[in-house]
Design an enzyme around this catalytic site. Sequence first.
Site, short mmCIF file in Angstrom:
data_model
loop_
_atom_site.label_atom_id
_atom_site.label_comp_id
_atom_site.label_asym_id
_atom_site.label_seq_id
_atom_site.Cartn_x
_atom_site.Cartn_y
_atom_site.Cartn_z
CE LYS A 1 6.47 8.36 2.10
NZ LYS A 1 6.92 6.99 2.40
CE LYS B 1 7.83 10.78 5.67
NZ LYS B 1 8.27 9.38 5.85
#
Length: 345
Positions: free
Chosen positions: A214, A268
């Site tokens: 992330k 992400k």
Amino acid sequence: MHAMSSGERRDLSRTIDTVTGGTRLRRLRQTDWVRRLVRESDVTASDLIWPIFVREGAGDPEAVASMPGVFRYSVADCVEAARRARDLEIPVVALFPFTGTERRDETGSEALNPDNLVCRATRAIKDAVPEIGILCDVALDPYTSHGHDGLVKDGRILNDETIELLCRQALVQARAGCDIIGPSDMMDGRVACIRAALDGEGLRDTMIMSYAAKYASAFYGPFRDAVGSTGALKGDKRTYQMDMGNTDEALREAAQDIHEGADMIMVKPGLPYLDILARLVDEFRMPTFAYQTSGEYAVIMAAAQNGWIDGDRAMFETMRSFKRAGASGILSYFSPRIAESLQRR
């Protein structure tokens, strides 16, 4: 420029056949049916996870201004959304709470409340639509007054102290009926501790989808609007979310989470990090997901609403890019729209 004679055209065709070995790749593109027949990767409803925002109270869904077509739902409307997902053959919904300032504090204590929004929505969905899978986010940022994913002391995010709360949050969600725990906080060691906590409570079937890679990204802004964190965030998250210039580090992050017990991993944002997605798939050969973030969604929707791009085509093009890179599935705010389009086909 003069037109070619029939003899010149034959000579040109023979030259092309000679240099290509007789291969004409366009033969496999000439009609829709043959393009579909030989397509290497495609998107189905089973590839989709639908992120849903839940809010307090009743009444009509509230529009999220920075995400056209996305709404905050009451608990009752979350149940209806889950029914819609089931009917569209979307296997999983992901729940994220809109938390007002009155329920936020320095430690994010509302995350530990077994009767918080996410837990109530989870129980309601499981009672009404038990066949739908539920993914719950584990992080403190929807509940903290400072907007960070963990505890803060003297401007520093505390790793180990945060993990203790994340384990308690995961247990609260799993007891409510959550199927997949999604730690998005990026604290070191949190997957192992959450797995141990779940197993210790007899919740061995509860899965973990770690936000393994992330990145600290500009594409999260509309999401923070949707959960009420925009004005709350103090500073940035670059001391715990990944640096956008790094790829090898993503492999180390994923390897650590897999070793600690993650059942699935995630990248992400999605589209700006397709190279990371492809590397993780090639390296680990395990279920790997992409999160098409709120910013990615908003960019496409804004351009489509201004007539600058074909929104439906752009939507499907991005979905296929995730599948082409090897994604097992995609978290996307387009999920119901995609699934409806697939059903119409």
